[in-house]
Motif scaffolding. Structure first.
Motif, PDB file in Angstrom:
ATOM      1  N   ILE A 103       4.379   2.246  -8.148  1.00  0.00           N
ATOM      2  CA  ILE A 103       5.638   1.507  -8.050  1.00  0.00           C
ATOM      3  C   ILE A 103       6.023   1.266  -6.590  1.00  0.00           C
ATOM      4  O   ILE A 103       6.514   0.193  -6.247  1.00  0.00           O
ATOM      5  CB  ILE A 103       6.760   2.216  -8.838  1.00  0.00           C
ATOM      6  CG1 ILE A 103       6.526   1.959 -10.327  1.00  0.00           C
ATOM      7  CG2 ILE A 103       8.147   1.725  -8.404  1.00  0.00           C
ATOM      8  CD1 ILE A 103       7.620   2.423 -11.245  1.00  0.00           C
ATOM      9  N   HIS A 104       5.758   2.242  -5.715  1.00  0.00           N
ATOM     10  CA  HIS A 104       6.091   2.037  -4.301  1.00  0.00           C
ATOM     11  C   HIS A 104       5.269   0.881  -3.707  1.00  0.00           C
ATOM     12  O   HIS A 104       5.803   0.021  -3.002  1.00  0.00           O
ATOM     13  CB  HIS A 104       5.866   3.320  -3.491  1.00  0.00           C
ATOM     14  CG  HIS A 104       6.811   4.423  -3.879  1.00  0.00           C
ATOM     15  ND1 HIS A 104       6.747   5.693  -3.345  1.00  0.00           N
ATOM     16  CD2 HIS A 104       7.840   4.449  -4.769  1.00  0.00           C
ATOM     17  CE1 HIS A 104       7.694   6.442  -3.898  1.00  0.00           C
ATOM     18  NE2 HIS A 104       8.371   5.712  -4.751  1.00  0.00           N
ATOM     19  N   ALA A 105       3.957   0.849  -4.019  1.00  0.00           N
ATOM     20  CA  ALA A 105       3.098  -0.241  -3.520  1.00  0.00           C
ATOM     21  C   ALA A 105       3.525  -1.579  -4.130  1.00  0.00           C
ATOM     22  O   ALA A 105       3.554  -2.608  -3.451  1.00  0.00           O
ATOM     23  CB  ALA A 105       1.635   0.058  -3.833  1.00  0.00           C
ATOM     24  N   LEU A 163       0.863  -1.190   0.000  1.00  0.00           N
ATOM     25  CA  LEU A 163       0.000   0.000   0.000  1.00  0.00           C
ATOM     26  C   LEU A 163       0.892   1.229   0.000  1.00  0.00           C
ATOM     27  O   LEU A 163       1.949   1.211   0.626  1.00  0.00           O
ATOM     28  CB  LEU A 163      -0.807   0.069   1.293  1.00  0.00           C
ATOM     29  CG  LEU A 163      -2.060  -0.771   1.469  1.00  0.00           C
ATOM     30  CD1 LEU A 163      -2.589  -0.555   2.879  1.00  0.00           C
ATOM     31  CD2 LEU A 163      -3.117  -0.390   0.447  1.00  0.00           C
ATOM     32  N   ASP A 164       0.465   2.287  -0.663  1.00  0.00           N
ATOM     33  CA  ASP A 164       1.205   3.546  -0.557  1.00  0.00           C
ATOM     34  C   ASP A 164       0.259   4.727  -0.770  1.00  0.00           C
ATOM     35  O   ASP A 164      -0.709   4.626  -1.520  1.00  0.00           O
ATOM     36  CB  ASP A 164       2.344   3.604  -1.586  1.00  0.00           C
ATOM     37  CG  ASP A 164       3.345   4.712  -1.249  1.00  0.00           C
ATOM     38  OD1 ASP A 164       3.607   4.950  -0.049  1.00  0.00           O
ATOM     39  OD2 ASP A 164       3.857   5.356  -2.180  1.00  0.00           O
ATOM     40  N   PHE A 165       0.564   5.812  -0.081  1.00  0.00           N
ATOM     41  CA  PHE A 165      -0.220   7.046  -0.200  1.00  0.00           C
ATOM     42  C   PHE A 165       0.744   8.221  -0.282  1.00  0.00           C
ATOM     43  O   PHE A 165       1.773   8.232   0.402  1.00  0.00           O
ATOM     44  CB  PHE A 165      -1.109   7.250   1.043  1.00  0.00           C
ATOM     45  CG  PHE A 165      -2.114   6.157   1.250  1.00  0.00           C
ATOM     46  CD1 PHE A 165      -3.386   6.249   0.711  1.00  0.00           C
ATOM     47  CD2 PHE A 165      -1.776   5.026   1.979  1.00  0.00           C
ATOM     48  CE1 PHE A 165      -4.310   5.233   0.892  1.00  0.00           C
ATOM     49  CE2 PHE A 165      -2.693   3.999   2.162  1.00  0.00           C
ATOM     50  CZ  PHE A 165      -3.962   4.104   1.622  1.00  0.00           C
ATOM     51  N   HIS A 166       0.424   9.177  -1.128  1.00  0.00           N
ATOM     52  CA  HIS A 166       1.170  10.441  -1.128  1.00  0.00           C
ATOM     53  C   HIS A 166       0.195  11.591  -1.233  1.00  0.00           C
ATOM     54  O   HIS A 166      -0.917  11.442  -1.746  1.00  0.00           O
ATOM     55  CB  HIS A 166       2.160  10.505  -2.307  1.00  0.00           C
ATOM     56  CG  HIS A 166       3.437   9.771  -2.054  1.00  0.00           C
ATOM     57  ND1 HIS A 166       4.605  10.379  -1.670  1.00  0.00           N
ATOM     58  CD2 HIS A 166       3.717   8.450  -2.108  1.00  0.00           C
ATOM     59  CE1 HIS A 166       5.559   9.468  -1.520  1.00  0.00           C
ATOM     60  NE2 HIS A 166       5.047   8.282  -1.782  1.00  0.00           N
ATOM     61  N   ARG A 167       0.629  12.751  -0.753  1.00  0.00           N
ATOM     62  CA  ARG A 167      -0.200  13.954  -0.878  1.00  0.00           C
ATOM     63  C   ARG A 167      -0.227  14.398  -2.339  1.00  0.00           C
ATOM     64  O   ARG A 167       0.725  14.183  -3.093  1.00  0.00           O
ATOM     65  CB  ARG A 167       0.354  15.075   0.014  1.00  0.00           C
ATOM     66  CG  ARG A 167      -0.036  14.919   1.471  1.00  0.00           C
ATOM     67  CD  ARG A 167       0.349  16.111   2.310  1.00  0.00           C
ATOM     68  NE  ARG A 167       1.798  16.308   2.340  1.00  0.00           N
ATOM     69  CZ  ARG A 167       2.431  17.347   1.790  1.00  0.00           C
ATOM     70  NH1 ARG A 167       1.750  18.310   1.186  1.00  0.00           N
ATOM     71  NH2 ARG A 167       3.738  17.442   1.860  1.00  0.00           N
TER      72      ARG A 167
HETATM   73 ZN   LIG Z   1       5.653   6.278  -1.755  1.00  0.00          ZN
END
Ligand SMILES: [Zn+2]
Length: 160
Positions: A44-46, A8-12
């Motif tokens: 890509i981060h997730a 999982l990944d989240f960014h503003r």
């Molecule tokens: Zn990230």
């Protein structure tokens, strides 16, 4: 032997014409951009987290710390490439991936095939093994207020 992994990944999110929006390694034409130390490519981060998870090797924060100045604004496809190199070393091969983007804006539908073909080529997988989906949060919470964008990714890996 098969292994499953999830990330999982989240960014503003911000409206920024100067900074590109990059999802799944694809440069997308959008008024929105994701904020982060690297290029903030949540897909890509997730995905890298899911691959590391499948192998039981921790997470991208351990392998690629965001305090590392060499990673500033770094192209996340390098993170993906290094993660894939590690999986090859360990004898793992990706079978398929399934990713869901979460948020109200930008709308993913017009960008979906571009993200899919970018990942297909980065992962060297046929396009029908690279699934990209999107959902909103029905305007609830931070994602519903377009303060950010999230990605969830599940991978199946085979150990040869
Ligand atoms: Zn990230």
């Amino acid at each position: 032997m098969y292994r499953i992994g999830q990330g999982l990944d989240f960014h503003r999110l911000e409206i920024n014409q100067e900074r590109p929006l990059i999802l799944g390694g694809a440069l997308l034409d959008s008024e929105y951009a994701l904020v982060g130390h690297s290029d903030a490519d949540i897909v890509i981060h997730a995905l890298a987290d899911a691959i590391l998870g499948a192998m039981g090797l921790g997470d991208i924060g351990q392998h690629f710390p965001d305090t590392d100045p060499s990673l500033k604004n770094m192209d996340s496809s390098i993170i993906l490439k290094k993660t894939l190199d590690l999986s090859k070393e360990k004898g793992f091969q990706l079978v398929n991936i399934d990713c869901t983007l979460m948020g109200e804006r930008p709308k993913i539908a017009p960008h979906r095939t571009k993200i899919q073909s970018s990942l297909s080529s980065l992962l060297n997988l046929p396009e029908d093994c690279v699934s990209i989906k999107a959902t909103t949060t029905e305007k609830m919470g931070a994602l519903g207020r377009t303060e950010g964008l999230g990605a969830s990714c599940v991978v199946l890996m085979e150990k040869k």
